[in-house]
Scaffold this motif. Structure first.
Motif, PDB file in Angstrom:
ATOM      1  N   GLU A 193       2.274 -62.250  38.219  1.00 47.52           N
ATOM      2  CA  GLU A 193       2.563 -63.639  37.868  1.00 47.52           C
ATOM      3  C   GLU A 193       1.931 -64.009  36.527  1.00 47.52           C
ATOM      4  N   GLU A 194       0.706 -63.559  36.299  1.00 48.67           N
ATOM      5  CA  GLU A 194       0.054 -63.841  35.013  1.00 48.67           C
ATOM      6  C   GLU A 194       0.814 -63.196  33.855  1.00 48.67           C
ATOM      7  N   MET A 195       1.166 -61.921  34.022  1.00 48.99           N
ATOM      8  CA  MET A 195       1.900 -61.242  32.956  1.00 48.99           C
ATOM      9  C   MET A 195       3.262 -61.879  32.738  1.00 48.99           C
ATOM     10  N   ALA A 196       3.923 -62.284  33.815  1.00 48.12           N
ATOM     11  CA  ALA A 196       5.225 -62.939  33.692  1.00 48.12           C
ATOM     12  C   ALA A 196       5.088 -64.231  32.895  1.00 48.12           C
ATOM     13  N   GLU A 197       4.028 -64.975  33.143  1.00 45.76           N
ATOM     14  CA  GLU A 197       3.803 -66.217  32.398  1.00 45.76           C
ATOM     15  C   GLU A 197       3.556 -65.928  30.917  1.00 45.76           C
ATOM     16  N   TRP A 198       2.756 -64.905  30.620  1.00 45.27           N
ATOM     17  CA  TRP A 198       2.437 -64.573  29.233  1.00 45.27           C
ATOM     18  C   TRP A 198       3.673 -64.163  28.447  1.00 45.27           C
ATOM     19  N   PHE A 199       4.617 -63.498  29.125  1.00 43.79           N
ATOM     20  CA  PHE A 199       5.802 -62.982  28.440  1.00 43.79           C
ATOM     21  C   PHE A 199       7.073 -63.777  28.761  1.00 43.79           C
ATOM     22  N   ASP A 200       6.898 -64.922  29.409  1.00 44.51           N
ATOM     23  CA  ASP A 200       8.012 -65.811  29.733  1.00 44.51           C
ATOM     24  C   ASP A 200       9.104 -65.079  30.516  1.00 44.51           C
ATOM     25  N   LEU A 201       8.674 -64.435  31.604  1.00 44.53           N
ATOM     26  CA  LEU A 201       9.570 -63.707  32.502  1.00 44.53           C
ATOM     27  C   LEU A 201       9.363 -64.215  33.921  1.00 44.53           C
ATOM     28  N   SER A 202      10.156 -63.723  34.852  1.00 47.10           N
ATOM     29  CA  SER A 202       9.885 -63.972  36.266  1.00 47.10           C
ATOM     30  C   SER A 202       9.052 -62.803  36.777  1.00 47.10           C
ATOM     31  N   ALA A 203       8.196 -63.060  37.742  1.00 47.74           N
ATOM     32  CA  ALA A 203       7.348 -61.996  38.303  1.00 47.74           C
ATOM     33  C   ALA A 203       8.194 -60.885  38.909  1.00 47.74           C
ATOM     34  N   GLU A 204       9.370 -61.237  39.423  1.00 47.51           N
ATOM     35  CA  GLU A 204      10.255 -60.240  40.027  1.00 47.51           C
ATOM     36  C   GLU A 204      10.706 -59.197  39.009  1.00 47.51           C
ATOM     37  N   GLU A 205      10.820 -59.606  37.749  1.00 44.42           N
ATOM     38  CA  GLU A 205      11.243 -58.664  36.712  1.00 44.42           C
ATOM     39  C   GLU A 205      10.219 -57.549  36.491  1.00 44.42           C
ATOM     40  N   LEU A 206       8.988 -57.763  36.931  1.00 43.42           N
ATOM     41  CA  LEU A 206       7.947 -56.755  36.752  1.00 43.42           C
ATOM     42  C   LEU A 206       7.801 -55.856  37.977  1.00 43.42           C
ATOM     43  N   THR A 207       8.588 -56.119  39.005  1.00 39.70           N
ATOM     44  CA  THR A 207       8.495 -55.292  40.207  1.00 39.70           C
ATOM     45  C   THR A 207       9.755 -54.476  40.446  1.00 39.70           C
ATOM     46  N   LYS A 208      10.739 -54.657  39.586  1.00 35.36           N
ATOM     47  CA  LYS A 208      11.984 -53.907  39.741  1.00 35.36           C
ATOM     48  C   LYS A 208      11.731 -52.436  39.471  1.00 35.36           C
ATOM     49  N   LYS A 209      12.285 -51.612  40.319  1.00 33.33           N
ATOM     50  CA  LYS A 209      12.189 -50.172  40.129  1.00 33.33           C
ATOM     51  C   LYS A 209      13.134 -49.764  39.009  1.00 33.33           C
ATOM     52  N   PRO A 210      12.671 -48.861  38.122  1.00 30.14           N
ATOM     53  CA  PRO A 210      13.571 -48.430  37.049  1.00 30.14           C
ATOM     54  C   PRO A 210      14.754 -47.654  37.615  1.00 30.14           C
ATOM     55  N   LYS A 211      15.940 -47.908  37.062  1.00 29.31           N
ATOM     56  CA  LYS A 211      17.127 -47.188  37.480  1.00 29.31           C
ATOM     57  C   LYS A 211      17.344 -46.029  36.519  1.00 29.31           C
ATOM     58  N   VAL A 212      17.526 -44.875  37.085  1.00 30.90           N
ATOM     59  CA  VAL A 212      17.741 -43.678  36.280  1.00 30.90           C
ATOM     60  C   VAL A 212      19.175 -43.234  36.488  1.00 30.90           C
ATOM     61  N   ARG A 213      19.865 -43.030  35.404  1.00 30.35           N
ATOM     62  CA  ARG A 213      21.238 -42.545  35.477  1.00 30.35           C
ATOM     63  C   ARG A 213      21.289 -41.118  34.981  1.00 30.35           C
ATOM     64  N   LEU A 214      21.918 -40.289  35.767  1.00 35.38           N
ATOM     65  CA  LEU A 214      22.089 -38.898  35.388  1.00 35.38           C
ATOM     66  C   LEU A 214      23.558 -38.639  35.109  1.00 35.38           C
ATOM     67  N   SER A 215      23.792 -37.815  34.136  1.00 35.16           N
ATOM     68  CA  SER A 215      25.165 -37.430  33.812  1.00 35.16           C
ATOM     69  C   SER A 215      25.222 -35.906  33.880  1.00 35.16           C
TER      70      SER A 215
END
Length: 121
Positions: A92-114
Motif C-alpha cells: 500500500e505504501e509503495m502503491a501510494e508513492w507510485f500512484d498505483l493500486s496495491a493490487e498492481e504490485l501483487t499480480k503474478k508476472p505472465k510469461v508467454r512462450l512461443s
C-alpha cells in the motif's frame, strides 16, 4: 517520476530468497519490486554484503547507520529521502508513492512462450 532505493541488510544472496526457509516478506518485496520495474519505474535494491560501497557512498544511509546501527535496515529512500527504516514498505505504501493500486504490485508476472515446432529437426 520518483526513484525508490531499498538498502537491504546483510543476506545470504542478492534477494534473500534462498535457503531452506524463505521469509515471505522477502518474497513479497521482491515481487513488488519486480512489478514496479516491469512498469518502468526507477527502483534499485542494494544488498549490504555484496554492495557495501552503495551504503558507504550514500551520505543519508551512512548517517542513519552511524546514528541507529544495522537495526535501521532495511532502509528505503524515495527521491533521496528516508521514507521507511527497519522494515520493508507495504504494498500500500509503495502503491501510494507510485500512484498505483496495491493490487498492481501483487499480480503474478505472465510469461508467454512461443514454440516453433516446425523448425525442430
Amino acid at each position: 517520476m520518483s526513484k525508490m532505493e531499498i538498502f537491504d541488510p546483510a543476506m545470504c544472496c542478492s534477494t534473500g530468497v534462498c535457503g531452506p526457509s524463505v521469509d515471505p516478506e522477502l518474497t513479497r518485496i521482491a515481487s513488488a519490486v519486480y512489478s514496479l520495474e516491469q512498469k518502468g519505474y526507477d527502483v534499485s535494491r542494494y544488498q549490504l554484503t555484496s554492495e557495501p560501497e552503495k551504503f558507504a557512498g550514500n551520505p543519508v544511509i551512512s548517517k542513519v547507520l552511524q546514528e541507529n546501527g544495522p537495526d535501521s535496515l532495511p532502509l528505503v529512500l524515495l527521491d533521496g529521502d528516508v521514507v521507511k527504516s527497519g522494515n520493508y514498505p507495504t504494498n500500500e505504501e509503495m502503491a501510494e508513492w507510485f500512484d498505483l493500486s496495491a493490487e498492481e504490485l501483487t499480480k503474478k508476472p505472465k510469461v508467454r512462450l512461443s514454440l516453433d515446432l516446425k523448425s525442430r529437426k
